[in-house]
Design an enzyme around this catalytic site. Structure first.
Site, PDB file in Angstrom:
ATOM      1  N   TRP A   1      -8.021   9.309  -4.234  1.00 15.38           N
ATOM      2  CA  TRP A   1      -9.666   9.239  -3.776  1.00 15.38           C
ATOM      3  C   TRP A   1     -10.186   9.944  -2.824  1.00 15.38           C
ATOM      4  O   TRP A   1     -10.785  10.172  -1.605  1.00 15.38           O
ATOM      5  CB  TRP A   1     -10.409   7.570  -3.840  1.00 15.38           C
ATOM      6  CG  TRP A   1      -9.951   7.236  -2.634  1.00 15.38           C
ATOM      7  CD1 TRP A   1      -8.659   7.278  -2.051  1.00 15.38           C
ATOM      8  CD2 TRP A   1     -10.509   5.646  -3.062  1.00 15.38           C
ATOM      9  NE1 TRP A   1      -8.977   6.035  -0.762  1.00 15.38           N
ATOM     10  CE2 TRP A   1     -10.113   5.310  -1.303  1.00 15.38           C
ATOM     11  CE3 TRP A   1     -12.064   5.200  -3.200  1.00 15.38           C
ATOM     12  CZ2 TRP A   1     -10.210   4.237  -1.182  1.00 15.38           C
ATOM     13  CZ3 TRP A   1     -11.532   3.771  -2.685  1.00 15.38           C
ATOM     14  CH2 TRP A   1     -11.607   3.515  -1.435  1.00 15.38           C
TER      15      TRP A   1
ATOM     16  N   HIS B   1       1.183  -1.123   0.309  1.00 12.68           N
ATOM     17  CA  HIS B   1       0.142  -0.201  -0.177  1.00 12.68           C
ATOM     18  C   HIS B   1       0.689   1.720  -0.060  1.00 12.68           C
ATOM     19  O   HIS B   1       1.236   2.036   0.640  1.00 12.68           O
ATOM     20  CB  HIS B   1      -1.423  -0.264   1.846  1.00 12.68           C
ATOM     21  CG  HIS B   1      -2.269   1.322   1.152  1.00 12.68           C
ATOM     22  ND1 HIS B   1      -1.900   1.881   2.014  1.00 12.68           N
ATOM     23  CD2 HIS B   1      -3.449   0.841   0.193  1.00 12.68           C
ATOM     24  CE1 HIS B   1      -3.390   2.765   1.544  1.00 12.68           C
ATOM     25  NE2 HIS B   1      -3.802   2.314   0.754  1.00 12.68           N
TER      26      HIS B   1
ATOM     27  N   THR C   1      -2.077   2.080  -4.507  1.00 11.35           N
ATOM     28  CA  THR C   1      -2.339   2.881  -3.819  1.00 11.35           C
ATOM     29  C   THR C   1      -4.075   4.609  -3.627  1.00 11.35           C
ATOM     30  O   THR C   1      -2.801   4.758  -3.971  1.00 11.35           O
ATOM     31  CB  THR C   1      -1.362   2.952  -2.796  1.00 11.35           C
ATOM     32  OG1 THR C   1      -0.990   2.132  -2.446  1.00 11.35           O
ATOM     33  CG2 THR C   1      -1.412   3.751  -1.570  1.00 11.35           C
ATOM     34  N   GLU C   2      -4.899   4.047  -2.587  1.00  9.02           N
ATOM     35  CA  GLU C   2      -5.916   5.096  -2.124  1.00  9.02           C
ATOM     36  C   GLU C   2      -6.573   6.068  -3.697  1.00  9.02           C
ATOM     37  O   GLU C   2      -6.471   6.989  -4.171  1.00  9.02           O
ATOM     38  CB  GLU C   2      -5.197   6.156  -1.925  1.00  9.02           C
ATOM     39  CG  GLU C   2      -4.924   5.252  -0.398  1.00  9.02           C
ATOM     40  CD  GLU C   2      -5.529   5.144   0.659  1.00  9.02           C
ATOM     41  OE1 GLU C   2      -6.661   5.226   0.621  1.00  9.02           O
ATOM     42  OE2 GLU C   2      -5.479   4.900   1.986  1.00  9.02           O
ATOM     43  N   LEU C   3      -6.072   4.977  -5.309  1.00 12.67           N
ATOM     44  CA  LEU C   3      -6.468   4.955  -6.308  1.00 12.67           C
ATOM     45  C   LEU C   3      -5.802   6.018  -7.186  1.00 12.67           C
ATOM     46  O   LEU C   3      -6.659   7.313  -7.708  1.00 12.67           O
ATOM     47  CB  LEU C   3      -8.116   5.181  -6.278  1.00 12.67           C
ATOM     48  CG  LEU C   3      -9.189   4.616  -5.465  1.00 12.67           C
ATOM     49  CD1 LEU C   3     -10.515   4.544  -6.052  1.00 12.67           C
ATOM     50  CD2 LEU C   3      -8.916   3.088  -6.637  1.00 12.67           C
TER      51      LEU C   3
END
Lengths: 512, 451
Positions: B334, B120, B156-158
């Site tokens: 995001w 991540h 990771t986190e879009l």
């Protein structure tokens, strides 16, 4: 406005705060008459006068000999306050409380004539009595100047219980039996100045009572306990409402070995006052919980940076010495021992780190001994008292300022450090963190973490830079004017609606 | 309540549920004084406690709920997951019963497991080589514990950009999940454009400029956040959100959708943290009941569920040339209202932390090589420790954007302040530096000895 300190007669944050607040009140349109026990060189600015009660009375034709007691050390004390060379005298009200019992004749003033005779108080004051009363309880929660929501401060039920039992213990102590702190906490000069302070307070009561005869004001605003008796003495004559401004309580000064006489004066005054201004939610919490005062009677007036402070040309981080600063009175309240214990941990891993302890107090000798026993005496320098210019020069060459206070109502010096580009480490038991949240914070007793933060400030320039930048933005947002406006709104509640005090100048006091 | 009949002629709307599962390796209170004395950096107890709590409040009950839905609706209900390597490691260690629970879902064939980085991390932004390696590690780990991940990627986190899409395309992926960030959707449109709804709708699928073979599937942030953030917000005008109401909203989108006119199914990406269910929105908010009822309501209205791979395949079959192009020279994500990188980088302490950890990459990998990278060997442990420090959460905790507002960063942070997060991180980095340097010196000595 009644106070004990005003620049150039000041020893610490109190004097600067009194000036900042008074000047802002005047700017906001109030006529401010600031009276100290003695103030040789009167200050006259627009709508602001700073005078000594003693000088005023002499001017008005009262013979100086009318003052009740001969106080041989007064000249000494005055001189000390101006030159800062006799700081222990000035520091007394904020060091340990007087160690001697309150003299009987002073008790008379405090008990019989002021605090125990509610019949003598004006209507405005009765309205604001601690028992739920019209003017206080009617204030809706929408009024942002009453009960300013300090309830979010970190008190829990445990603290509540501890506070209640402490209060009972203090009040159960027989009158006049001073709470004598352990001998190791006593400063060398405490006794002399202790005796002196009671009579100073009595003198102030006396002279303010005389002033009341020919000075008319709408409200009295008194700064800290030494002035509270005089404030109610003034009220007894004139009936005007009294507002108390709490820069420190006896609890902050002395912890749980506090002086029960001082505590009683404070508590009684809090009960009698129209309204109480505390310098932080932290302090408001102490007033509520330890002194048992209803929260709706208390609001918070934050300090702001001293407008006279010049921004220093602080050296870039890389050029500053690996120096950690303690700045404050060398007293229990300020936590110098915690500073040293953390310093010893830092010294183990950062060979070049040095520690500077600026200030003086009753723990001077003990702290030297502690540095020695911790094996860091060569790394720690005790400078004694330094004047503001010297302090600024040192700060500008250091990496971080640490305030490990055990109980710090506000902590104005933190704002000054940030203002000068130096990051600060604040104890969580301090009020200033409410306005300077973007600072390193630690429990004063957590030496490992305090040491870790000191090390970080020494070795992580990006962290220091960001702490200063973000802290500066918060400091810049603080303004004495905001506090002054809030105070004026609060005064209004006790002067205009009932019309029971005076018709003119609803916004604040006026002299002459 | 009777389901209203769909308007005749309209094509079915594709609904895609995607849940993100992640937990970081949080650091313990590692003091600088421990540098050289301790190589244990992570808070075992805290990490175990949180993982077990989330497993019991979310992973296990929600997995069962999804399994029930699959049994109830047969092949009509579908969903997708991304599960990070770090959370898989923690499940193995602290709550092993969670792994078979997930595995059962994937084995139904109706739940897709997406590809991503193992840790991540923000490696896509800082090291293409490390990015590739972490994707490979994730694939191995998923294959060993669950099922092989699909050819659709979620970063990771879009976090996405044209550049990252290109890296993803070069690694052979066919699709990528992204946020429908307003500032990206608006990009490249003339001022005469009536707005995102015209030809920049999240209902479209896109191809990325510079990565023409990757289908971008967009998150419908309004509908997703209705569930993920607003569900239990009593100040929200739409509270309480019922499955009936939510199905109705999607129907409105369907009726107005601009995609139908151009052919192809509109795509509604409902992308959210899996911890939404039971952890961010507690069970007593009714979130489980909502999810239990929702698929039935939607299916009755004629919507259909798709997996990301199905959505990508249908777009590719229609031809990439049919897709609009998105141009994103700067990364977007995001996170937070900014939908940019400011949750993880941009302030001084974040940037210096990121620099410090990525500056160690080369030295750590050399040392790992020298010490042996086989599982269990010292080199492998060193490298794994370093990778755990690349996890984006460490930098998220250092965010000071909304410091005073008691914001979402603070909610997730195990530390007292962003500054404390930075101090702990830099203390650990100091020890990592020492380890690498120390090993260097030792190998220099041994070289000298052999010479």
């Amino acid at each position: 406005m009644l106070g004990w300190e005003y620049p150039p007669r000041y020893a610490g944050g109190l004097g600067k705060a009194c000036r900042g607040f008074s000047q802002a009140l005047a700017r906001q349109g109030a006529q401010v008459h600031f009276v100290l026990p003695t103030f040789p060189n009167r200050i006259s600015e627009e709508r602001l006068e700073v005078v000594g009660a003693r000088e005023c009375l002499i001017e008005a034709g009262w013979p100086d000999t009318e003052t009740p007691t001969e106080v041989p050390t007064e000249v000494q004390r005055k001189a000390g306050s101006i030159t800062h060379s006799k700081s222990p005298a000035e520091l007394l009200p904020y060091g340990r409380a007087p160690e001697t019992p309150m003299p009987e004749h002073i008790r008379k003033i405090f008990e019989s004539r002021i605090f125990s005779t509610p019949g003598n108080f004006g209507k405005a004051l009765r309205d604001a009595d601690p028992e739920p009363s019209v003017s206080v309880t009617e204030a809706s929660s929408a009024d942002d100047y009453l009960g300013t929501g300090y309830e979010d401060h970190e008190f829990n039920e445990d603290t509540e219980a501890v506070a209640a039992s402490l209060r009972e213990r203090i009040l159960a102590a027989p009158l006049s039996e001073a709470q004598v702190p352990p001998p190791e906490l006593l400063g060398a000069n405490a006794e002399i100045y202790g005796k002196n302070l009671w009579s100073e307070i009595e003198k102030f009561c006396f002279s303010v009572r005389q002033l009341a005869e020919f000075h008319e004001v709408d409200v009295v605003h008194a700064h800290d306990w030494m002035t509270f008796p005089a404030a109610f003495e003034y009220q007894r004559i004139t009936g005007v409402p009294v507002f108390l401004h709490v820069h420190a309580t006896e609890y902050d000064r002395s912890g749980d070995v506090l002086n029960s006489d001082v505590f009683r004066i404070e508590r009684e005054a809090f009960n009698r006052a129209a309204h109480i201004f505390a310098v932080s939610k932290y302090t408001a919490g102490i007033i509520e919980r330890l002194y048992g005062i209803h929260r709706r009677k208390i609001s918070v007036l934050y300090n702001a940076p001293d407008e006279a402070t010049q921004t220093l040309l602080t050296a870039p981080d890389a050029e500053r010495e690996p120096m950690v600063i303690f700045l404050g009175r060398m007293t229990f309240q300020k936590g110098p021992d915690h500073f040293l214990k953390a310093a010893a941990l830092v010294a183990e891993v950062i060979p070049e780190a040095r520690f500077l302890m600026i200030g003086t107090g009753d723990l001077n000798e003990q702290m030297r001994a502690l540095a020695h026993s911790l094996g860091i005496e060569k790394r720690v320098q005790f400078t004694g008292f330094m004047n503001p210019a010297q302090v600024d020069a040192i700060l500008g060459q250091s990496k971080v300022l640490v305030m490990p206070s055990i109980s710090e109502p506000f902590g104005l010096v933190a704002l000054e450090a940030i203002h000068n580009g130096i990051p600060v480490i604040l104890s969580k038991q301090s009020g200033v963190r409410e306005v300077l949240s973007r600072a390193l914070q630690v429990d004063f007793w957590d030496h490992e973490k305090l040491a870790d933060q000191m090390i970080a400030a020494l070795r992580l320039p990006e962290l220091s830079k960001q702490l200063v930048e973000e802290g500066m933005a918060q400091v810049r947002a603080l303004s004495w004017d905001d506090s002054a406006i809030k105070a004026l709104h609060t005064y209004e509640r006790f002067t205009t609606p009932a019309g029971n005090v005076r018709q003119k100048a609803p916004r604040g006091s006026h002299g002459n | 309540m009777s389901a209203r009949k769909r308007r005749g002629g309209a094509m079915a709307t594709d609904l895609c549920f995607y849940f993100q599962v992640h937990q970081p390796w949080r650091l313990r209170q590692y003091r600088f004084r421990e540098v050289g004395r301790s190589e244990s950096y992570f808070d075992e107890e805290l990490n175990a406690t949180i993982l077990r709590k989330v497993a019991n409040k979310c992973y296990l009950p929600m997995n069962n709920l999804l399994l029930d839905l699959i049994q109830e609706h047969g092949s009509a209900f579908k969903a997708a997951f991304s599960i990070t390597g770090t959370v898989l490691q923690q499940m193995e260690e602290y709550a092993p019963e969670v792994i078979p629970s997930f595995k059962r879902l994937f084995e139904t064939g109706q739940v897709e497991l997406l590809s991503e980085t193992s840790h991540h991390s923000l490696a896509a932004l800082h090291s293409p080589e490390e990015f590739r390696e972490q994707i490979a590690i994730h694939r191995q780990l998923c294959t060993r514990l669950l099922v092989p991940p699909s050819r659709v990627f979620r970063n990771t986190e879009l976090i996405s950009s044209s550049g990252i899409a290109r890296q993803v395309q070069e690694l052979g992926f066919e699709g990528m999940l992204m946020e429908s960030a307003d500032h990206i959707m608006r990009r490249g449109q003339g001022s005469s454009s009536p707005g995102p709804a015209s030809n920049r709708s999240p209902l479209f699928k896109y191809r990325m400029k510079g990565a023409g073979e990757v289908v971008a599937l967009l998150r419908n942030y309004r509908l997703s956040d209705d569930i993920a953030f607003r569900f239990s917000d009593r100040d929200w005008a739409q509270w309480p959100l019922t499955s009936e109401k939510f199905a109705q909203w999607i129907r409105f989108i369907d009726a107005e959708n601009p995609v139908a006119a151009q052919g192809g199914n509109p795509f509604v990406g409902l992308f959210m943290d899996y911890e939404t269910f039971g952890e961010h929105q507690w069970e007593d908010t009714g979130i489980f009941d909502f999810m239990r009822a929702l698929p039935g309501k939607l299916l009755k209205r004629g919507f259909q569920f798709v997996t990301p791979t199905e959505a990508v395949s249908s777009a590719r079959q229609a031809g990439m040339a049919q897709l609009h192009e998105l141009d994103a020279p700067e990364p977007f994500s995001w996170a937070d209202s900014e939908r940019d990188l400011s949750a993880w980088q941009g302030n001084g302490i974040q940037d210096s932390s990121l620099r410090a950890v990525h500056a160690l990459e080369k030295a750590v990998k050399e040392e790992a090589e020298a010490l042996g990278r086989a599982p269990g060997e010292k080199g492998a442990q060193l490298l794994e420790t370093w990778r755990r420090l690349t996890t984006s959460d460490h930098f998220y905790y250092m965010c000071t954007k909304y410091f005073n507002d008691g914001d979402v960063h603070k909610y997730f942070s195990p530390y007292e302040s962003p500054y404390d997060a930075h101090i702990l991180f830099m203390n650990v980095i100091a020890d990592m530096e020492r380890r690498v340097k120390h090993l260097h010196e030792r190998s220099d000595e041994s070289e000298r000895a052999t010479a």
